[in-house]
Design a protein around this motif. Structure first.
Motif, mmCIF file in Angstrom:
data_model
loop_
_atom_site.group_PDB
_atom_site.id
_atom_site.type_symbol
_atom_site.label_atom_id
_atom_site.label_comp_id
_atom_site.label_asym_id
_atom_site.label_seq_id
_atom_site.Cartn_x
_atom_site.Cartn_y
_atom_site.Cartn_z
ATOM 1 N N SER A 77 3.097 10.108 2.104
ATOM 2 C CA SER A 77 2.872 8.671 1.951
ATOM 3 C C SER A 77 4.200 7.947 1.796
ATOM 4 C CB SER A 77 2.017 8.445 0.683
ATOM 5 O OG SER A 77 1.863 7.069 0.429
ATOM 6 N N LEU A 80 3.310 4.109 -2.243
ATOM 7 C CA LEU A 80 1.924 4.286 -2.688
ATOM 8 C C LEU A 80 0.923 3.940 -1.579
ATOM 9 C CD1 LEU A 80 2.560 2.787 -6.202
ATOM 10 C CD2 LEU A 80 1.662 5.082 -5.786
ATOM 11 N N ASP A 81 1.428 3.769 -0.341
ATOM 12 C CA ASP A 81 0.570 3.291 0.752
ATOM 13 C C ASP A 81 -0.701 4.125 0.935
ATOM 14 O OD1 ASP A 81 2.591 1.500 1.089
ATOM 15 O OD2 ASP A 81 3.109 2.078 3.143
ATOM 16 N N ALA A 83 -2.024 6.215 -1.305
ATOM 17 C CA ALA A 83 -2.611 6.664 -2.586
ATOM 18 C C ALA A 83 -3.915 5.925 -2.870
ATOM 19 C CB ALA A 83 -1.621 6.419 -3.715
ATOM 20 N N PRO A 85 -6.125 4.243 -5.514
ATOM 21 C CA PRO A 85 -5.923 3.722 -6.872
ATOM 22 C C PRO A 85 -6.813 4.385 -7.917
ATOM 23 C CG PRO A 85 -6.092 1.921 -5.285
ATOM 24 C CD PRO A 85 -6.335 3.182 -4.521
ATOM 25 N N ILE A 104 8.386 -0.341 -3.571
ATOM 26 C CA ILE A 104 7.177 0.506 -3.599
ATOM 27 C C ILE A 104 6.112 -0.144 -4.487
ATOM 28 C CG2 ILE A 104 6.272 2.722 -4.477
ATOM 29 C CD1 ILE A 104 8.897 4.025 -3.423
ATOM 30 N N SER A 106 5.859 -3.351 -5.229
ATOM 31 C CA SER A 106 5.385 -4.639 -4.689
ATOM 32 C C SER A 106 4.441 -4.451 -3.502
ATOM 33 C CB SER A 106 6.557 -5.547 -4.329
ATOM 34 O OG SER A 106 7.221 -5.008 -3.233
ATOM 35 N N LYS A 107 4.571 -3.302 -2.817
ATOM 36 C CA LYS A 107 3.675 -3.051 -1.679
ATOM 37 C C LYS A 107 2.302 -2.535 -2.113
ATOM 38 C CE LYS A 107 5.752 -0.419 1.251
ATOM 39 N NZ LYS A 107 6.102 0.497 2.215
ATOM 40 N N ALA A 108 2.113 -2.301 -3.411
ATOM 41 C CA ALA A 108 0.824 -1.786 -3.905
ATOM 42 C C ALA A 108 0.305 -2.721 -5.001
ATOM 43 C CB ALA A 108 1.013 -0.368 -4.442
ATOM 44 N N TRP A 110 -2.409 -3.187 -6.270
ATOM 45 C CA TRP A 110 -3.371 -2.597 -7.210
ATOM 46 C C TRP A 110 -2.700 -2.063 -8.473
ATOM 47 C CZ3 TRP A 110 -2.431 2.643 -7.920
ATOM 48 C CH2 TRP A 110 -1.799 3.322 -6.889
ATOM 49 N N VAL A 111 -1.403 -1.772 -8.385
ATOM 50 C CA VAL A 111 -0.695 -1.267 -9.580
ATOM 51 C C VAL A 111 -0.772 -2.314 -10.696
ATOM 52 C CG1 VAL A 111 1.566 -0.595 -10.501
ATOM 53 C CG2 VAL A 111 0.862 0.198 -8.239
ATOM 54 N N LYS A 116 -1.924 -0.106 -14.040
ATOM 55 C CA LYS A 116 -1.524 1.294 -14.113
ATOM 56 C C LYS A 116 -0.189 1.408 -14.840
ATOM 57 C CE LYS A 116 -4.885 2.727 -11.362
ATOM 58 N NZ LYS A 116 -6.006 3.548 -11.813
#
Ligand SMILES: C[S@@+](CC[C@H](N)C(=O)[O-])C[C@H]1O[C@@H](n2cnc3c(N)ncnc32)[C@H](O)[C@@H]1O
Length: 232
Positions: A77, A80-81, A83, A85, A104, A106-108, A110-111, A116
């Motif tokens: 990956s 976190l692309d 992953a 959640p 990394i 900012s591209k997810a 959902w964090v 998380k």
């Protein structure tokens, strides 16, 4: 089972992992961190993820060597692309530059949305990473400096709060290390003072006196923290 010791940098990351059942180690390389966490009963399940096939092969070999195929999943990956959640409680991103770590996160989105817990160990651009966290309403919960292989590193745990916290002027440079002053933290702060002094040579030659005096204030505040530790 064969004895297995983490280096002090990765051990400091492992120590920041809470009582979570599932972690993802982004940029796992050799997968030593998830292997150690499982072997020491700190987590029950881990995802060892990396963008590159060669590190993943290394990780696979180590996972097989320690007979942990049932509890560590390999994942190719970019950050976190890929992953899921809902499969992870805590996220470790260690051994990369602060700018890459920020990108990394900012591209997810959902964090932040799922709050998380992040455990971050930047190898460079730590100021950029702390500034990113602050600007995006992540709170540094804990920060610890550690000596490893003759160098000093910092490890940060952070979580999204949605609140813009008021932080001190030295925050981008030392984060929360002022709450946790020990020998490695002093060494780290001394390095930041040297960086600021170097920046000030540039500020002086550019006649940027605002930047110069701001840096002097930061340097003095960091020196105060160090002096209080050494006097105490
Ligand atoms: C220096 S190693 C760090 C290994 C381990 N995390 C540590 O701290 O010892 C950096 C690893 O990050 C991986 N990496 C670099 N960019 C990445 C990205 N965008 N997403 C996932 N992994 C990445 C590299 O392939 C490499 O295996």
């Amino acid at each position: 089972m064969r004895k297995f010791k983490l280096n002090d940098r990765l051990k400091a990351c492992a120590d920041m992992v809470g009582n979570s059942k599932r972690i993802i180690d982004v940029g796992t390389d050799h997968a030593y961190l998830p292997i150690w966490l499982i072997m020491n009963g700190k987590v029950k399940y881990a995802i060892a993820s990396d963008i590159n096939p060669l590190p993943l092969k290394k990780a696979e070999n180590n996972i097989e060597k320690y007979n942990l195929k049932g509890c560590i999943q390999l994942l190719m990956s970019d950050g976190l692309d890929a992953a899921a959640p809902d499969k992870v409680d805590e996220i470790v991103i260690a051994g990369m530059g602060g700018e890459l770590i920020s990108s990394i996160i900012s591209k997810a989105p959902w964090v932040a949305a799922k709050r998380k817990k992040l455990i971050l160990q930047p190898m460079s651009s730590e100021c950029d990473l702390r500034t990113y966290l602050y600007n995006n309403k992540f709170r540094i919960q804990n920060e610890k400096a550690v000596f490893s292989s003759g160098k000093v590193y910092t490890v940060i745990s952070a979580v999204y709060t949605g609140i813009s916290e008021k932080v001190c002027i030295e925050y981008p440079y030392i984060g929360k290390l002022g709450d946790n002053v020990n020998r490695p933290a002093v060494a780290y702060m001394e390095r930041q003072i040297r960086n600021l002094e170097n920046m000030n040579k540039g500020a002086l030659s550019a006649n940027n006196m605002n930047a110069y005096y701001r840096n002097v204030r930061i340097i003095n505040r960091i020196k105060n923290i160090i002096n209080n530790f050494e006097d105490g």
